[in-house]
Write an enzyme that holds these catalytic residues in place. Structure first.
Site, PDB file in Angstrom:
ATOM      1  N   ASP A  26       1.059  -1.154   0.135  1.00 35.26           N
ATOM      2  CA  ASP A  26      -0.400  -0.317   0.578  1.00 35.26           C
ATOM      3  C   ASP A  26       1.248   1.312   0.662  1.00 35.26           C
ATOM      4  O   ASP A  26       1.893   1.447   0.597  1.00 35.26           O
ATOM      5  CB  ASP A  26      -1.115  -0.001   1.062  1.00 35.26           C
ATOM      6  CG  ASP A  26      -2.138   0.708   1.188  1.00 35.26           C
ATOM      7  OD1 ASP A  26      -2.401   1.108   0.054  1.00 35.26           O
ATOM      8  OD2 ASP A  26      -2.502   0.870   2.007  1.00 35.26           O
ATOM      9  N   HIS A  43       2.665   2.676  -9.057  1.00 38.67           N
ATOM     10  CA  HIS A  43       2.895   1.399  -9.011  1.00 38.67           C
ATOM     11  C   HIS A  43       3.913   0.850  -9.849  1.00 38.67           C
ATOM     12  O   HIS A  43       3.773   0.492  -9.771  1.00 38.67           O
ATOM     13  CB  HIS A  43       1.370   1.338  -9.386  1.00 38.67           C
ATOM     14  CG  HIS A  43      -0.501   1.908  -9.024  1.00 38.67           C
ATOM     15  ND1 HIS A  43      -0.066   1.613  -7.810  1.00 38.67           N
ATOM     16  CD2 HIS A  43      -1.308   2.724  -9.611  1.00 38.67           C
ATOM     17  CE1 HIS A  43      -0.943   1.620  -7.813  1.00 38.67           C
ATOM     18  NE2 HIS A  43      -1.810   2.512  -8.709  1.00 38.67           N
ATOM     19  N   TRP A  75     -11.775  -1.637  -8.690  1.00 41.05           N
ATOM     20  CA  TRP A  75     -12.256  -1.738  -9.781  1.00 41.05           C
ATOM     21  C   TRP A  75     -13.124   0.176  -9.590  1.00 41.05           C
ATOM     22  O   TRP A  75     -12.579   0.419 -10.857  1.00 41.05           O
ATOM     23  CB  TRP A  75     -13.924  -2.764 -10.385  1.00 41.05           C
ATOM     24  CG  TRP A  75     -12.955  -4.135 -10.486  1.00 41.05           C
ATOM     25  CD1 TRP A  75     -12.723  -5.371  -9.771  1.00 41.05           C
ATOM     26  CD2 TRP A  75     -12.206  -4.205 -11.772  1.00 41.05           C
ATOM     27  NE1 TRP A  75     -12.766  -5.860 -10.347  1.00 41.05           N
ATOM     28  CE2 TRP A  75     -11.999  -5.638 -11.823  1.00 41.05           C
ATOM     29  CE3 TRP A  75     -12.326  -3.242 -12.954  1.00 41.05           C
ATOM     30  CZ2 TRP A  75     -11.057  -6.565 -12.834  1.00 41.05           C
ATOM     31  CZ3 TRP A  75     -11.495  -4.316 -13.956  1.00 41.05           C
ATOM     32  CH2 TRP A  75     -11.091  -5.835 -13.814  1.00 41.05           C
ATOM     33  N   LEU A 140      10.883 -20.843  -5.264  1.00 41.55           N
ATOM     34  CA  LEU A 140       9.640 -20.081  -4.106  1.00 41.55           C
ATOM     35  C   LEU A 140       8.285 -20.195  -4.208  1.00 41.55           C
ATOM     36  O   LEU A 140       7.963 -20.124  -5.834  1.00 41.55           O
ATOM     37  CB  LEU A 140      10.140 -18.526  -4.147  1.00 41.55           C
ATOM     38  CG  LEU A 140       9.495 -17.553  -3.097  1.00 41.55           C
ATOM     39  CD1 LEU A 140       8.909 -17.220  -1.607  1.00 41.55           C
ATOM     40  CD2 LEU A 140      10.238 -15.981  -3.386  1.00 41.55           C
TER      41      LEU A 140
HETATM   42  C1  IPE Z   1      -5.669  -2.518  -0.105  1.00 40.62           C
HETATM   43  O1  IPE Z   1      -5.281  -1.270  -0.411  1.00 40.62           O
HETATM   44  C2  IPE Z   1      -5.534  -3.508  -1.858  1.00 40.62           C
HETATM   45  C3  IPE Z   1      -4.111  -3.418  -2.250  1.00 40.62           C
HETATM   46  C4  IPE Z   1      -3.194  -3.147  -2.216  1.00 40.62           C
HETATM   47  C5  IPE Z   1      -4.223  -4.223  -3.773  1.00 40.62           C
HETATM   48  P1  IPE Z   1      -5.775  -0.300  -0.433  1.00 40.62           P
HETATM   49  O2  IPE Z   1      -5.524   1.562  -0.284  1.00 40.62           O
HETATM   50  O3  IPE Z   1      -7.033  -0.266  -1.668  1.00 40.62           O
HETATM   51  O4  IPE Z   1      -7.528  -0.796   0.883  1.00 40.62           O
HETATM   52  P2  IPE Z   1      -7.785   0.802   1.491  1.00 40.62           P
HETATM   53  O5  IPE Z   1      -9.182   1.431   0.189  1.00 40.62           O
HETATM   54  O6  IPE Z   1      -7.162   1.708   1.853  1.00 40.62           O
HETATM   55  O7  IPE Z   1      -8.501  -0.389   2.564  1.00 40.62           O
HETATM   56  C1  IPE Z   2      -1.564   0.462  -3.284  1.00 43.40           C
HETATM   57  O1  IPE Z   2      -1.374   1.098  -3.529  1.00 43.40           O
HETATM   58  C2  IPE Z   2      -1.492  -0.931  -4.520  1.00 43.40           C
HETATM   59  C3  IPE Z   2      -3.005  -0.897  -5.310  1.00 43.40           C
HETATM   60  C4  IPE Z   2      -4.172  -1.123  -4.859  1.00 43.40           C
HETATM   61  C5  IPE Z   2      -2.732  -2.067  -6.625  1.00 43.40           C
HETATM   62  P1  IPE Z   2      -2.524   2.614  -3.485  1.00 43.40           P
HETATM   63  O2  IPE Z   2      -2.797   2.466  -5.197  1.00 43.40           O
HETATM   64  O3  IPE Z   2      -3.950   1.903  -2.712  1.00 43.40           O
HETATM   65  O4  IPE Z   2      -1.947   3.465  -2.692  1.00 43.40           O
HETATM   66  P2  IPE Z   2      -2.161   4.930  -1.804  1.00 43.40           P
HETATM   67  O5  IPE Z   2      -3.150   3.942  -0.809  1.00 43.40           O
HETATM   68  O6  IPE Z   2      -3.383   5.769  -2.735  1.00 43.40           O
HETATM   69  O7  IPE Z   2      -1.601   5.470  -1.173  1.00 43.40           O
HETATM   70 MG    MG Z   3      -3.835   2.608  -0.485  1.00 40.50          MG
END
Ligand code: IPE
Ligand code: IPE
Ligand code: MG
Length: 250
Positions: A26, A43, A75, A140
């Site tokens: 995250d 990303h 999504w 792994l």
């Molecule tokens: C969880 O992170 C999903 C991934 C890391 C792919 P999100 O950023 O989507 O989750 P919330 O919205 O903070 O709960």
């Molecule tokens: C997590 O990073 C990765 C995915 C959801 C794919 P975020 O895109 O949720 O990053 P923040 O939380 O908005 O910083």
């Molecule tokens: Mg996030």
């Protein structure tokens, strides 16, 4: 999470090593926003941390690594971001990357609903190829949660169990596991979430029942090799009781 020094890596290698480490990757968006960049650049920057996590698992002897790449709730993000995340064949797992994993002995698996019609066919085919070309690897197991939702997984498992020959009133936990997306995937020993959020976000509810959670303020693109060792070091300080009695002094 305390950051460990490089000199400590050897003693971490000799300590108890979690069998399955999982990462909620995250903070990519915030990493990009802090640099006035497009979220997709965040990303893209996450690649190096994924490579570092794979390398650290191989060095430490961790047998399973799983990562959260796309949730069923993701999504709802802006279309260009979703489009970027749905093209793993062009960034995280592009040719050179997947070949690197293959050559390192990494077996790739995708956990989630790949058959969802919203998943672009080019991406789906690529991921299936990644699975097939690494199916013989044993160094792994690398499970990528993609179009994954924990509630969707449990609901699907219940539906499959009900449609099977099995008497569902007699299902054991081991029987139920057979209906999950990846029945071979073991329970998660260490769950790491970056970017200071402290929640599960619909991630592997079955496998995290007795996981040790480690949270860090570091954003995922900055979570490089030393950070992974630091998370394992934190895990090594935990006393896992699994409902047993606490060990008290005297
Ligand atoms: C969880 O992170 C999903 C991934 C890391 C792919 P999100 O950023 O989507 O989750 P919330 O919205 O903070 O709960
Ligand atoms: C997590 O990073 C990765 C995915 C959801 C794919 P975020 O895109 O949720 O990053 P923040 O939380 O908005 O910083
Ligand atoms: Mg996030």
């Amino acid at each position: 999470m305390r950051m460990v020094e490089a000199e400590e890596h050897e003693s971490i290698r000799l300590g108890p090593i979690p069998n399955h480490v999982s990462c909620i990757m995250d903070g990519n968006g915030r990493w990009a926003q802090m640099r006035q960049l497009d979220r997709s650049k965040g990303h893209a920057a996450a690649e190096d941390s994924v490579d570092a996590a794979v390398d650290a698992c191989l060095e430490l002897g961790v047998k399973w690594l799983s990562v959260y790449a796309f949730s069923t709730e993701n999504w709802g993000r802006p279309a260009p971001e979703v489009q970027f995340l749905m093209s793993l064949q062009e960034w995280l797992l592009r040719e050179e990357k997947r070949n690197r994993f293959r050559d390192l002995g990494v077996r790739m698996r995708f956990v989630g609903d790949l058959d969802d019609p919203r998943v672009p066919p080019a991406c789906r085919d690529w991921l299936r190829e990644c699975e097939a070309m690494t199916a013989h690897n044993t160094e792994l197991e690398f499970a990528i949660a993609f179009n994954y939702g924990g509630r969707a997984e449990l609901l699907r498992a219940m539906t499959l169990a009900a449609a099977s020959e099995t008497d569902v009133s007699q299902l054991s936990e081991d029987d139920f596991r057979k209906y999950l997306y990846c029945p071979e995937m073991p329970d998660i020993d260490l769950l790491v979430r970056t970017s200071s959020e402290q929640r599960l976000s619909n991630y592997f509810p079955w496998h995290t029942a007795y996981s040790e959670f480690v949270y860090t303020d570091t954003l995922w693109p900055d979570f490089l090799g030393g950070h992974f060792y630091s998370a394992v070091a934190e895990y090594q300080t935990r006393k896992r009781r699994r409902g047993g009695k606490a060990v008290t002094e005297s």
